[in-house]
Design an enzyme around this catalytic site. Structure first.
Site, PDB file in Angstrom:
ATOM      1  N   THR A 554      15.688  -2.500   2.423  1.00 40.75           N
ATOM      2  CA  THR A 554      15.379  -3.233   3.652  1.00 40.75           C
ATOM      3  C   THR A 554      14.202  -2.581   4.376  1.00 40.75           C
ATOM      4  OG1 THR A 554      16.729  -1.941   5.204  1.00 40.75           O
ATOM      5  CG2 THR A 554      17.887  -3.577   3.857  1.00 40.75           C
ATOM      6  N   LYS A 578      10.267   2.702   5.155  1.00 39.33           N
ATOM      7  CA  LYS A 578       9.439   3.820   5.640  1.00 39.33           C
ATOM      8  C   LYS A 578       9.876   4.360   6.993  1.00 39.33           C
ATOM      9  CE  LYS A 578       5.918   1.033   4.841  1.00 39.33           C
ATOM     10  NZ  LYS A 578       6.368   0.179   3.731  1.00 39.33           N
ATOM     11  N   LEU A 612       3.487   3.484  -7.399  1.00 43.74           N
ATOM     12  CA  LEU A 612       2.561   4.554  -7.799  1.00 43.74           C
ATOM     13  C   LEU A 612       3.182   5.928  -7.540  1.00 43.74           C
ATOM     14  CD1 LEU A 612      -0.825   3.180  -6.381  1.00 43.74           C
ATOM     15  CD2 LEU A 612      -0.032   3.139  -8.743  1.00 43.74           C
ATOM     16  N   LYS A 681       2.478   5.461   6.484  1.00 43.07           N
ATOM     17  CA  LYS A 681       2.237   6.014   5.148  1.00 43.07           C
ATOM     18  C   LYS A 681       1.435   7.305   5.197  1.00 43.07           C
ATOM     19  CE  LYS A 681       2.493   1.508   2.826  1.00 43.07           C
ATOM     20  NZ  LYS A 681       1.763   0.440   2.110  1.00 43.07           N
TER      21      LYS A 681
END
Length: 814
Positions: A554, A578, A612, A681
């Site tokens: 989620t 995140k 990645l 990020k």
């Protein structure tokens, strides 16, 4: 001659007794002694009736009626009508005697040990008589023999001690003299030398069979039960458990002592001394080989032969400085327990002599505390010894094997395996023979411990991972598909057995303790119970499965706030969400600490760059001693998609809408276009590089108009994009005129981080970045001029799901 013993489940009803007859008929021996228990459950009913009668509770008569119906109906089903009269007459006569005994107990309001032995003996007397008559009717050359005439004991009712010399003489005389092929005898019962009925205690029917086997020096003793031998672990708790083909006496006794209920250790003593083999067989699957127990050691190369457990254990600890160097403390401690008839099942003592810890039945713990404190009252009053410390709700788990002593590291392997699953060990005991390593753990951890150890020692290193998945939208659905497709490959090639035990969306949740069918999960979830994040966690925690992993697919802040609960209960967390790792630094650090303390991996590779290996590569750089000098990156697959396809022939609104529809943006695209997603990020990468930084410390250079940033819903947001199309076209034209491309760039250097839209000239590593690809440049002390570059698809449900899958495989390989 062969001795066959059939337990209560084997003779529970007429159908089962028919199976017993077939087994006896197919016996290859010319002479067979068949020892039978009471019909399944009858002994408990007899004890219940006796207790009710002793308490002058007239409902004991209902229990008698139930016992009568069981035996009469069984006899009627087994015996043909023409033969029933004499059999039913005998059964009714015995039941009348039983009723008289119970009536006497009711009238006087008590029951003596002597009377109790007489009452409980009726179970075996009735079953053996009915079975012997059935055998005769079916053409077997059978005869009935009352074991009270052969097995002689002292007068200690309830715990009678066998007079072996007299018993063996009686048995030899009878069995050598009979010409019948089958002798049916009741187990459990005996008689004193003056003729009073006695019983042989727990496991009494096995004991009867072992006594007869030793007396006649039988070829083998077969114990027929409802399982196909002794198992590597309790098959009710460990589904992968398998029958042990061959085991030594000593190993069998150890396993039996520690919970393998198919055999009671004292019962095999008579055959052990004579070197007679024992075979544990399954009445309901007679074709199975079962377990052969012999004097010889097990096969070479076999170390751990079984894992067993005893529940309902308590620890009793006596400690104090006044114990050190004082002779007789241990003697007094064990003597007072012995006098109270409290059996000690485990002992451990520190070499400092400061403490003694024993394991006993939890049923005895309160009495033990009282009598030990009374025995050491003098020392306790003077502070030399502390009052005893009881600990309840415990269990013993033990590894057993003859050859364990010749293999180094088994204890370490055992403790390490338990530790990895946060099974706390309260006490340890290991004899000098090293045939048994015992640990005391919480009762609630028994299933997890048994499965974890069985997986380690018996399952060719196939590791089971139990997944609990929150969020089954785009990413979650793709993830479940990938798991379903790869299950076979992972099991065969990576020795990983992945099961999805629980799934939840925002509406419903579903659990299946055997594993959810991933081909039908959508339909099953629709019928699930109402979704509740707290109840979901409670269910995961209560199941207490080994190698449990909570998977968060989620973007929910509420779900991210539950990670500490999972990690604090040794449940690993894998997430593409995140929010947790970009929250306050203290919370990020706390989650990392919990993961270390409770040995529960916390993996979030997909927080940056989808599938990645960006975070993984960064971790390896740091772990190997490198230092990050600068990070430059295009980290938004959605923004890269938007600016790769936006031009003077399209509208910004249409491209953003397309990115949303194709799953490149968050459900709320403003999170991506405002730069918040990229801020999170670069924040995570900075923290994983070893820096303390908050999201407020990152400079955000927005390209969206203030009106767009201030919208509160998607409809208004997209309307604002239409309104400000001219400003977006102007940004595009300026970059085009400079022969540059627009890229949304994140950077971290010298403790400072920033994000924003930049014009990238030709020749730059970012210039030719296509589609939704991401790229990260790591400038380090080892790569100061030519950075380490990681580049590839950085958005999309498939690649994000594969990144989550990769994290789960990493946990499996820990």
């Amino acid at each position: 001659m062969k001795v066959l013993k059939f337990g209560g489940t084997s003779v529970a009803n007429a159908n089962n007794i028919g199976l017993v007859k077939d087994i006896v008929s197919n016996s290859s021996n010319k002479k067979n002694i068949v020892v039978v228990s009471a019909l399944g459950g009858v002994t408990d009913l007899l004890i219940k009736a006796a207790n009710l009668a002793a308490n002058q509770d007239a409902t004991y008569k209902k229990v008698i009626t139930e016992i009568e119906e069981r035996h009469l109906s069984t006899a009627k089903e087994l015996i043909s009508v023409k033969n029933q009269s004499s059999v039913l007459s005998k059964v009714k006569s015995e039941l009348n005697t039983l009723e008289t005994l119970l009536e006497g107990a009711f009238l006087i309001g008590e029951i003596t040990a002597k009377l109790s032995d007489k009452i409980v003996s009726f179970g075996e007397l009735l079953s053996s008589f009915i079975i012997s008559e059935y055998f005769k009717q079916e053409g077997l050359d059978a005869i009935y023999k009352d074991s009270r005439e052969l097995i002689k004991t002292n007068d200690l009712n309830g715990k009678a001690v066998v007079n072996f010399s007299l018993t063996y003489k009686n048995a030899n005389t009878f069995f050598s003299g009979t010409k019948h092929a089958v002798v049916v005898a009741p187990g459990f019962i005996a008689s004193s030398e003056n003729g009073n009925s006695t019983t042989l205690g727990r496991g009494g029917s096995d004991y009867t069979a072992a006594i007869y086997a030793a007396a006649v020096k039988a070829d083998i003793l077969e114990i027929w039960t409802d399982v196909s031998g002794m198992y590597t672990a309790n098959p009710k708790l460990v589904k992968q458990a398998k029958a042990i083909p061959h085991i030594s006496y000593e190993e069998a006794m150890e396993l039996s002592h520690f919970g393998a209920k198919v055999l009671y250790p004292p019962t095999i003593q008579p055959v052990l001394s004579e070197g007679i083999s024992i075979c544990i067989k399954n009445t309901f699957e007679p074709e199975n080989n079962g377990t052969l127990i012999t004097k010889s050691k097990n096969e070479k190369g076999k170390t751990v032969r079984g894992i067993s457990s005893v529940e309902n254990i308590a620890l009793l600890s006596l400690e104090g400085s006044g114990m050190v160097g004082i002779p007789g403390i241990s003697k007094r401690f064990f003597e007072v327990l012995s006098q109270a008839e409290i059996s000690v099942v485990l002992i451990t003592q520190a070499s400092s002599e400061h403490s003694i810890c024993v394991g006993i039945s939890a049923d005895d713990i309160d009495k033990a505390v009282e009598i030990v404190n009374n025995a050491f009252e003098y020392e306790i009053e003077r502070g030399k010894i502390n009052p005893v410390i009881p600990e309840k709700d415990l269990a013993i788990v033990a590894l057993v094997g003859d050859n364990m002593k010749s293999h180094q590291g088994l204890s370490g392997k055992m403790f390490s395996t338990l530790g990895k699953n946060n099974v706390n060990i309260r006490a340890i005991a290991q004899g000098a023979s090293e045939r048994n390593i015992s640990t005391v753990i919480k009762k609630g951890d028994v299933k997890k411990a048994l499965n974890t150890l069985h997986e380690e020692f018996f399952e060719e290193n196939v590791k089971q991972l139990n997944l609990f998945v929150m969020g089954v939208g785009n990413v979650g659905a793709k993830f479940l598909t990938q798991v379903s497709q790869q299950k076979k490959y992972l099991k065969e090639n990576l020795k990983l057995n992945i099961r999805v035990i629980g799934i939840s969306n925002s509406r419903t949740m579903l659990f299946n303790e055997s594993g959810i069918n991933l081909n039908k999960w959508e339909d099953s979830l629709e019928k699930g119970e109402k979704a509740d994040k707290q109840k979901f966690f409670e269910k995961v925690n209560s199941l207490n499965y080994r190698n449990s992993i909570f998977v968060d697919n989620t973007a929910s802040a509420e779900v991210s706030e539950t990670y500490n609960k999972y990690l604090g209960n040794s449940i690993s967390v894998v997430t593409c969400n995140k929010i947790a790792c970009s929250s306050k630094f203290d919370n990020y650090q706390e989650l990392k600490r919990l993961a270390r303390e409770y040995n529960a991996p916390f993996l979030f590779e997909t927080n940056v760059g989808a599938g990645l290996p960006i975070i993984d590569t960064l971790k390896h750089l740091i772990a190997s001693g490198d230092k990050i000098l600068k990070i430059q990156a295009v980290l938004s697959g959605s923004l890269n998609f938007v600016f790769n396809y936006f031009n003077d022939e399209t509208t910004f609104h249409d491209i953003v809408k397309q990115a949303q529809e194709e799953g490149y943006t968050e459900p709320d695209p403003k999170i991506d276009l405002s730069g918040v997603d990229v801020m999170r990020k670069i924040l995570i990468l900075a923290r994983e590089s070893g820096n303390q930084i908050e999201i407020e410390d990152i400079v955000n250079n927005p390209f969206l108009p203030k009106e767009s940033l201030d919208t509160t819903n998607n409809e208004d947001f997209f309307a604002s994009l239409v309104k400000h199309e001219d400003s977006f076209q102007a940004i595009y034209k300026k970059a085009k005129d400079a022969d540059s491309k627009l890229k949304y760039v994140a950077q971290y250097e010298d403790g400072k981080a920033s994000v924003g839209l930049q014009e990238i000239p030709k020749g730059h590593d970012f210039y030719n970045l296509e589609g939704s690809d991401n790229i990260v440049l790591f400038y380090t002390e080892r790569y100061p001029n030519q950075p380490m570059i990681i580049k590839g698809a950085g958005a999309g449900a498939d690649v994000t799901a594969s990144g989550i899958f990769a994290d789960i495989i990493r946990i499996g390989n820990f």
